[in-house]
Write a protein that holds these residues in place. Structure first.
Motif, PDB file in Angstrom:
ATOM      1  N   ASN A   1       0.802  -1.231   0.000  1.00 46.16           N
ATOM      2  CA  ASN A   1       0.000   0.000   0.000  1.00 46.16           C
ATOM      3  C   ASN A   1       0.832   1.278   0.000  1.00 46.16           C
ATOM      4  N   VAL A   2       1.969   1.239   0.682  1.00 44.70           N
ATOM      5  CA  VAL A   2       2.737   2.476   0.837  1.00 44.70           C
ATOM      6  C   VAL A   2       4.139   2.343   0.241  1.00 44.70           C
ATOM      7  N   GLY A   3       4.916   1.372   0.745  1.00 47.90           N
ATOM      8  CA  GLY A   3       6.250   1.174   0.206  1.00 47.90           C
ATOM      9  C   GLY A   3       7.323   1.906   0.982  1.00 47.90           C
TER      10      GLY A   3
ATOM     11  N   ALA B   1      10.570   4.707   0.784  1.00 48.15           N
ATOM     12  CA  ALA B   1      11.270   5.752   0.043  1.00 48.15           C
ATOM     13  C   ALA B   1      11.624   6.883   1.004  1.00 48.15           C
TER      14      ALA B   1
ATOM     15  N   SER C   1      10.476   9.767   0.885  1.00 47.30           N
ATOM     16  CA  SER C   1       9.185  10.311   1.291  1.00 47.30           C
ATOM     17  C   SER C   1       8.122   9.443   0.648  1.00 47.30           C
ATOM     18  N   VAL C   2       7.054   9.196   1.362  1.00 46.99           N
ATOM     19  CA  VAL C   2       5.989   8.334   0.839  1.00 46.99           C
ATOM     20  C   VAL C   2       4.655   9.059   0.986  1.00 46.99           C
ATOM     21  N   GLN C   3       3.612   8.455   0.407  1.00 48.01           N
ATOM     22  CA  GLN C   3       2.277   9.013   0.592  1.00 48.01           C
ATOM     23  C   GLN C   3       1.706   8.431   1.888  1.00 48.01           C
ATOM     24  N   TRP C   4       1.852   9.154   2.990  1.00 45.95           N
ATOM     25  CA  TRP C   4       1.444   8.647   4.295  1.00 45.95           C
ATOM     26  C   TRP C   4      -0.066   8.532   4.361  1.00 45.95           C
ATOM     27  N   PRO C   5      -0.571   7.349   4.768  1.00 45.49           N
ATOM     28  CA  PRO C   5      -2.028   7.175   4.795  1.00 45.49           C
ATOM     29  C   PRO C   5      -2.686   7.884   5.978  1.00 45.49           C
ATOM     30  N   ALA C   6      -1.928   8.206   7.022  1.00 45.54           N
ATOM     31  CA  ALA C   6      -2.530   8.842   8.201  1.00 45.54           C
ATOM     32  C   ALA C   6      -1.502   9.735   8.873  1.00 45.54           C
TER      33      ALA C   6
END
Lengths: 346, 325
Positions: free
Chosen positions: A180-182, A184, A186-191
């Motif tokens: 879902n996230v991976g 890196a 910077s990542v797309q933080w879900p929360a």
């Protein structure tokens, strides 16, 4: 009399700085190892008179600058991809080892009193566990009174090697997080919410009841932040400490790692801390200036001595295992060449 | 002292003034002035071209949907500007909504009510607000305002207004402190001096005769304000607001500290978000040359440039139309 003293001192220091300038080396990159690089530089200058200027501009910036050859060496927390190293003719080697630790702000729970696991951390940062008295957390903390507070996950808003290490760990322990996230810088933080730098994360955690964040151990130790224990791969509860990091470093597969990029994430071993990683130097294999390149190698050669190790340990960094240092020295003499001639020999 | 010059002295002075070199130096001077003027245009043009060219690959990769796509995922390299464009506009609009009534009050107080000795210190204090570096606003916001909002503003608002349908959507989420509302409040404080200064200027340009006449027929202070001063300067005031909006759109450091930096879309005032400027500040240091991330950041910069340009052009048009009319 006084005036002549001052004048001669000024003249002396001027001459000294002038002389030192000639062999000063320039590096740029990762901010995580910046304190130890700067401490090394100061001690090295005192000892040899040769200076080292290090600009802490971030790993990405360090990679960019060394690819463009605007500095003598680059520094990066995340290892560079093998193909990118090859295409840019760069030698990569680690310098010190650091670790990432969770820090919390909970009423009645102090340093080292809370235990979390990788799977629970991944669920917290995905917003799946939202209360501190969740049964998954309670199962790990028998006998600890957990408050009915909302969990506020705090992450690094600036892209950073720390986030890379932390998300690599979450990806290693949670298949859910991996897909879902991976991992890196910077990542797309879900929360949760992001704050800039270690000081931003720790400041926000301090300000918010029920918050959890992650910072480098170096920073947590220097500021006495309340940290948590983690359950490692062997299923044992470990406290973040220098011996636990050293165990992780010793358990890493250095021999099988390409370009010294050995993973120290979630290693086996009863007492190993699971979120440990090395930080790297990038050095051109075909330097424009052999003297500068040799000066860089001499600097790090000194940094690997007992003197350098002592400075690193004082700042809570972990020195490399001796066997790894021996292999790095071999790589220096065999791979960094000008016109087919090695710039440095052991 | 004898001020008159003797005949020979006067001739020498005249000759010095009309040295033939003036014929050469003057064109050079004019040339330098042209250079200064053109340099600005050239720089501006080059910056736009650089941003556009640098961001073009991102636009090619993601197509025009880059503008509204809400994905910003550095792992899968799927980038879109939607969340940031929304955050930029949302936080700037909050700032203007908060700053506007305050500016009106301060400006009218300064021009109509404040007595001489009080006027200067308040005026200077407002100008000084503009002189505070934005990083200071950021630190103050992060260490003082964010905890205060998290402790005293958000919990009651979430409890009282949260359950209301529709309106409640603005007041959802945990009381983080950092978020859109906090960013908007800090921005409001930062644009306040600019809007106020222009309002003062506009209100001062209202002909005294109009106001005196209104007072003469028995109008109250509020009525003069409402029916004479504001209608007289309305267009220029709208321009001033747009100027403030333009400044709020591009603010970087202060916003990065207090907005919560989440690349997720949320209608809540309390939810953490991101602006174009804050995203660039956060991501730029780790974006490597030639990467899609860097190109997307460039494209974001270009979008911000275009938004700011439109807002500023609109404000200039409105301000000028008033001054000429």
């Amino acid at each position: 009399m006084k005036l002549t003293h001052i004048l001669s001192a000024a003249a002396l220091s001027f001459a000294f700085s002038g002389a030192a300038y000639a062999t000063d080396i320039n590096g740029a990159g990762a901010s995580f190892p910046a304190p130890v690089y700067q401490a090394w530089a100061a001690a090295y200058k005192e000892k040899t008179g040769n200076g080292m200027n290090y600009q802490s501009i971030g790993s990405g910036g360090g990679q960019n600058q060394i690819v463009n050859r605007t500095v003598d060496f680059g520094a990066s927390d995340a290892p560079m991809a093998d193909d990118k190293l090859a295409s840019n003719n760069l030698l990569q080697f680690p310098t010190v080892i650091g670790s990432v630790v969770p820090t919390v702000n909970l009423d009645g729970i102090g340093d080292g009193q809370l235990t979390l696991s990788g799977a629970v951390l991944a669920d917290i940062y995905q917003g799946k566990i939202t209360k501190w008295n969740d049964e998954k957390i309670a199962a790990l903390n028998k006998g600890v009174k957990l408050p009915d507070t909302a969990i506020v996950p705090i992450y690094r808003s600036d892209s950073s090697g720390t986030s890379f290490v932390f998300t690599s760990y979450l990806s290693a322990v949670s298949p859910d997080w991996k897909s879902n996230v991976g991992a890196a810088t910077s990542v797309q933080w879900p929360a949760g919410a992001g704050a800039k730098g270690n000081e931003g994360v720790s400041g926000m955690v301090k300000n918010t009841k029920g918050a959890i964040g992650y910072v480098e151990f170096v920073y947590a130790a220097a500021n006495s932040l309340p940290t948590t224990n983690l359950v490692n791969k062997a299923g044992k509860v470990v406290k973040p400490s220098v011996p636990a990091f050293m165990d992780a470093a010793a358990a890493a597969d250095w021999a099988g790692a390409k370009n010294f990029a050995a993973s120290m994430i979630d290693t086996a071993g009863d007492s190993a801390w699971p979120i440990v990683s090395a930080t790297y130097i990038l050095l051109p294999k075909n330097p424009n200036n052999a003297d500068q390149s040799a000066a860089v190698i001499k600097f790090f050669d000194w940094a690997y001595t007992a003197d350098g190790d002592a400075i690193a340990e004082k700042l809570h960094y972990i020195p490399l295992p001796d066997s790894v240092v021996a292999n790095i020295k071999k790589a220096w003499s065999s791979e960094v060449k000008v016109d087919g001639k090695a710039v440095w020999t052991n | 002292m004898d001020a008159t010059l003797s005949g020979t002295e006067a001739t020498t002075a005249l000759k010095a003034a009309h040295k033939p070199t003036g014929r050469i130096s003057d064109p050079i001077f004019v040339g330098i002035l042209w250079g200064c003027g053109l340099l600005v245009l050239l720089l501006l043009g080059l910056i736009i071209a650089m941003l556009f060219e640098g961001g073009l690959p991102a636009l090619r990769e993601f197509g025009i949907s880059f503008l509204w796509s809400t994905s910003w995922n550095p792992v899968t390299e799927k980038f879109g500007a939607g969340v940031m464009v929304f955050g930029t506009v949302f936080s700037a609009v909050i700032a203007v909504i908060v700053a506007l009534p305050l500016s009106f009050g301060i400006a009218f107080f300064l021009t109509e009510i404040a007595a001489g000795p009080l006027r200067r210190p308040i005026g200077v204090a407002i100008q000084l607000l503009a002189a505070i570096p934005s990083i200071i606003y950021g630190m103050w916001g992060f260490f003082i305002v964010v905890p205060l909002i998290a402790a005293y503003v958000q919990p009651p608002l979430i409890e009282w207004l949260g359950p209301i349908p529709l309106l409640g959507a603005l007041f959802q989420g945990p009381p983080l402190g950092a978020g859109m509302l906090t960013a908007g409040l800090i921005l409001a404080l930062m644009i306040l001096p600019f809007i106020t200064a222009m309002f003062v200027e506009v209100l001062e340009s209202v002909p005294p005769m109009l106001k005196e006449s209104a007072y003469g027929v028995g109008a109250t202070t509020y009525e003069v304000y409402r029916n004479v001063s504001v209608p007289y300067g309305r267009t220029a005031m709208v321009g001033a607001v747009m100027l403030g909006l333009g400044r709020a759109l591009g603010e970087t450091m202060a916003v990065t500290f207090v907005i919560g930096n989440a690349t997720r879309m949320s209608a809540s005032l309390f939810a953490p978000g991101a602006t174009i400027a804050s995203t660039i500040a956060n991501e730029f240091p780790e974006a490597s040359i030639g990467s899609l991330k860097l190109q997307s950041l460039m494209q974001l910069g270009f979008i911000l440039f275009v938004i700011s340009f439109i807002v500023l052009a609109l404000s200039r048009m409105l301000v000028r139309s008033k001054l000429e009319g």
